[in-house]
Design an enzyme around this catalytic site. Sequence first.
Site, PDB file in Angstrom:
ATOM      1  N   ASP A 273       0.796  -1.231   0.000  1.00  0.00           N
ATOM      2  CA  ASP A 273       0.000   0.000   0.000  1.00  0.00           C
ATOM      3  C   ASP A 273       0.829   1.283   0.000  1.00  0.00           C
ATOM      4  O   ASP A 273       0.295   2.362   0.270  1.00  0.00           O
ATOM      5  CB  ASP A 273      -0.956  -0.008   1.208  1.00  0.00           C
ATOM      6  CG  ASP A 273      -2.143  -0.926   0.960  1.00  0.00           C
ATOM      7  OD1 ASP A 273      -2.648  -0.930  -0.175  1.00  0.00           O
ATOM      8  OD2 ASP A 273      -2.539  -1.643   1.894  1.00  0.00           O
TER       9      ASP A 273
ATOM     10  N   ASP B  39      -6.766  -3.809  -6.124  1.00  0.00           N
ATOM     11  CA  ASP B  39      -6.404  -2.511  -5.529  1.00  0.00           C
ATOM     12  C   ASP B  39      -4.949  -2.142  -5.811  1.00  0.00           C
ATOM     13  O   ASP B  39      -4.575  -0.968  -5.857  1.00  0.00           O
ATOM     14  CB  ASP B  39      -6.595  -2.524  -4.000  1.00  0.00           C
ATOM     15  CG  ASP B  39      -7.789  -3.330  -3.522  1.00  0.00           C
ATOM     16  OD1 ASP B  39      -8.201  -4.274  -4.218  1.00  0.00           O
ATOM     17  OD2 ASP B  39      -8.294  -3.032  -2.435  1.00  0.00           O
TER      18      ASP B  39
END
Length: 402
Positions: free
Chosen positions: A117, A178
């Site tokens: 992330d 994602d």
Amino acid sequence: MKTTTTLSLLLTALLPCVSCLSSREKPMEEVIREALADAEAKSLRMAAKYADAEGVLPRSFAHGEMQTSDSRWWCSGFFPGLLWYLYENDPKPELLSYARLYTGRVEAEQYNTGTHDLGFMLLCSFGNGYRLTSDTLYRRVLLTGAASLLKRFHPAVGLIRSWDNTNGGLWDYAVIIDNMMNLELLFRAWRESGEEHFRDLAVAHADKTLEEHFREDFSSWHVVSYDTLSGEAQRKQTHQGFSDASAWARGQAWGLYGYTMAYRETGHERYLTQALGIARFLLSHPNMPADYIPYWDFNAPDIPHALRDASSAAIMCSALIELSGYVEGELRETFRRVAETQLRRLASPDYTARQGENGDFILMHSVGHLPGNSEVDVPLTYADYYFVESLTRYKYLMLDTM
Ligand code: GLY
């Protein structure tokens, strides 16, 4: 291009209904000005509240209570990023100093090799900060962060690993849709440093995701797990969606944004085709509501009573505004009108909280992880971030076309 023409015909049919939603409403200029002023007032209060709470970053607000995180949470970069967008729109010293303060709180993550992330964490915070200030310390953090992210690239698989979690031994090497979003950090590092491996590995990841993560109708699975020896996909599943076969709304939005961004960064037509295919899936889906704020999953069993997800709408809106710049004619017009409908709706009292409520978050009604019963129908920092990014992008679009 053939795909573009087919899409154009299909999507043009949507235009009349999209237009009539907005024909009697206030000018977009006003919607945007008011929404940005609302966002600034709330965010300044939020920033003041935690200014002296070292390392604390806003996350959500549930059951009347504020939820915060430290920098390790995947969302740590969104509040600093939001402050940078607000500063870009209204260059006040107070916003600059809060943007710097909260950005600094995420700095340690540049060395984090335990998550994929880093794009979310560092590009929203340091990336926007560097774009607006040219601070060389911010540039250094971005380059270090990109190098840390690449440590998660496995050559035999050809992808960056998303999660180390094996789901009880089911997943050897889990990659989620994602992850497309985190590639932007690599593209930025390539442009800044000229080092081509940043770009090449981002392209490798985007190509294999394109091959493995999508169904024929351009919807995507959430999680694909790979065999680390053969590099082959082993399992295609969901984690945050309704079922393995369903279309989890935020995953579709990440894909749309991710391939639009990948096209911008590389000019590869295959990424534009992919983004257009995803847009077609979303805009022509029978379960897409007329106001274009998606249900949390396109296959949620209780539609039309299922929860909507403002975060998916905000991400999709930002992507559509950008994508509209890469096409022409009716298609361009359709993407802009859908984005406009979403902005009007998100800025309405049904989604924008009243001042002094909602823990000073801007938007209400997002869904984080429904099957895990976590962050359901709450405000989320990423809904706010992509909403303000969309307002900013739409504002520039209006300035360009005036
Ligand atoms: N990347 C996690 C999510 O979209 O919820």
